[in-house]
Design a protein around this motif. Structure first.
Motif: not given
Length: 71
Positions: A44-71
């Motif tokens: 996936r791509g990452v927009p350069d102009d994301m806010t902290k809140a948007q980045a946090s939400a995308m991190i959680e989404e990608l962690q679920r998708q990739t199996g990384r991070g805590a459940d």
């Protein structure tokens, strides 16, 4: 002797991103770096102009998708 004290929960309660005081600020350097790592793994791509809140939400989404991070 019996210990009747309750232990605090291990997880922090999730806070609503819309209420974050700094949520509208640009994402941090560590967020950007981790997002790019996760996004590359997920194809996936990452927009350069994301806010902290948007980045946090995308991190959680990608962690679920990739199996990384805590459940």
């Amino acid at each position: 002797m019996i210990d009747n004290t309750e232990q605090a929960p291990r997880e922090n309660p999730e806070k609503d991103r819309s209420g974050w005081v700094t949520g509208d600020e640009p994402m941090t350097g560590p967020q950007r770096s981790y997002l790019h790592t996760l996004a590359q793994e997920a194809g996936r791509g990452v927009p350069d102009d994301m806010t902290k809140a948007q980045a946090s939400a995308m991190i959680e989404e990608l962690q679920r998708q990739t199996g990384r991070g805590a459940d």
